[in-house]
Design a protein around this motif. Sequence first.
Motif, PDB file in Angstrom:
ATOM      1  N   CYS A 161       0.827  -1.207   0.000  1.00 26.46           N
ATOM      2  CA  CYS A 161       0.000   0.000   0.000  1.00 26.46           C
ATOM      3  C   CYS A 161       0.860   1.256   0.000  1.00 26.46           C
ATOM      4  O   CYS A 161       2.070   1.223   0.240  1.00 26.46           O
ATOM      5  CB  CYS A 161      -0.928   0.003   1.211  1.00 26.46           C
ATOM      6  SG  CYS A 161      -0.068   0.130   2.798  1.00 26.46           S
ATOM      7  N   ARG A 162       0.200   2.363  -0.270  1.00 25.66           N
ATOM      8  CA  ARG A 162       0.825   3.690  -0.177  1.00 25.66           C
ATOM      9  C   ARG A 162      -0.160   4.607   0.520  1.00 25.66           C
ATOM     10  O   ARG A 162      -1.345   4.637   0.163  1.00 25.66           O
ATOM     11  CB  ARG A 162       1.190   4.237  -1.546  1.00 25.66           C
ATOM     12  CG  ARG A 162       1.939   5.556  -1.447  1.00 25.66           C
ATOM     13  CD  ARG A 162       2.473   6.031  -2.781  1.00 25.66           C
ATOM     14  NE  ARG A 162       3.511   7.001  -2.523  1.00 25.66           N
ATOM     15  CZ  ARG A 162       4.694   7.022  -3.087  1.00 25.66           C
ATOM     16  NH1 ARG A 162       5.013   6.102  -3.967  1.00 25.66           N
ATOM     17  NH2 ARG A 162       5.572   7.943  -2.793  1.00 25.66           N
ATOM     18  N   VAL A 163       0.328   5.360   1.506  1.00 19.67           N
ATOM     19  CA  VAL A 163      -0.550   6.227   2.293  1.00 19.67           C
ATOM     20  C   VAL A 163       0.121   7.569   2.572  1.00 19.67           C
ATOM     21  O   VAL A 163       1.347   7.685   2.521  1.00 19.67           O
ATOM     22  CB  VAL A 163      -0.921   5.585   3.653  1.00 19.67           C
ATOM     23  CG1 VAL A 163      -1.660   4.277   3.460  1.00 19.67           C
ATOM     24  CG2 VAL A 163       0.286   5.396   4.546  1.00 19.67           C
ATOM     25  N   ASN A 164      -0.703   8.549   2.880  1.00 17.31           N
ATOM     26  CA  ASN A 164      -0.261   9.757   3.555  1.00 17.31           C
ATOM     27  C   ASN A 164      -0.669   9.565   5.005  1.00 17.31           C
ATOM     28  O   ASN A 164      -1.809   9.175   5.284  1.00 17.31           O
ATOM     29  CB  ASN A 164      -0.934  11.001   2.979  1.00 17.31           C
ATOM     30  CG  ASN A 164      -0.327  11.416   1.662  1.00 17.31           C
ATOM     31  OD1 ASN A 164       0.852  11.214   1.419  1.00 17.31           O
ATOM     32  ND2 ASN A 164      -1.137  12.007   0.797  1.00 17.31           N
ATOM     33  N   LEU A 165       0.241   9.821   5.905  1.00 19.66           N
ATOM     34  CA  LEU A 165      -0.006   9.545   7.317  1.00 19.66           C
ATOM     35  C   LEU A 165       0.415  10.741   8.152  1.00 19.66           C
ATOM     36  O   LEU A 165       1.583  11.130   8.143  1.00 19.66           O
ATOM     37  CB  LEU A 165       0.788   8.298   7.735  1.00 19.66           C
ATOM     38  CG  LEU A 165       0.519   7.701   9.100  1.00 19.66           C
ATOM     39  CD1 LEU A 165      -0.894   7.133   9.173  1.00 19.66           C
ATOM     40  CD2 LEU A 165       1.539   6.602   9.395  1.00 19.66           C
TER      41      LEU A 165
END
Length: 194
Positions: A161-165
């Motif tokens: 996955c790829r996220v902004n956190l």
Amino acid sequence: MIKIKSPILPLIALLIPMIAVVFSSCGGRKSYAQLLNEEDHAVNAFLANHRVINSIPSDTIFETGENAPYYRLNKEGTLYMQVLDPGNRKDKAVYDDLIYFRFMRTNLNTLWKTGEAVADGNDEDMTILPTSFRFQNFTLATYSYYGTGIQEPLKLLGVDCRVNLVVKSQAGISDEISAVIPFLYNIRYFRAQT
């Protein structure tokens, strides 16, 4: 020997410590409570420009993409996640999996105070090795070093996955907790080094 009793001497003895306290508190250093207050303002200012959902979907099917909302991941409000790519839901991390990640992070305090901030990390320079951790292995230093927040998305999403956190300091890198700096991470996770 002649002793002179002066009412001023005891008064001066009392005033000197009080003056020292006043000047030391004016030294420009902020209290931990003030830093936490600034952190809240910085995070709230950032999130004010985005949709925020205060809970995780019961089916863990998240809206995805650049316009997806930020989901609050814990009741303390120290983590907010925007899912850019959920990864393969059938490939979930399990205890002690070796997980690599590349990231860029932006200081939200700087962004809040100046309106701009430069991101840094290892995602844009492939000559820098990716960082890694063992998923949920609390006995290893890498678990605590990167903070508890960095692993949270993998409890809900596929490994790729790829996220902004948004990570408040309490859930961030252990060496930086006392600095009370919230960061916006853009993170991608994977199993093999790429």
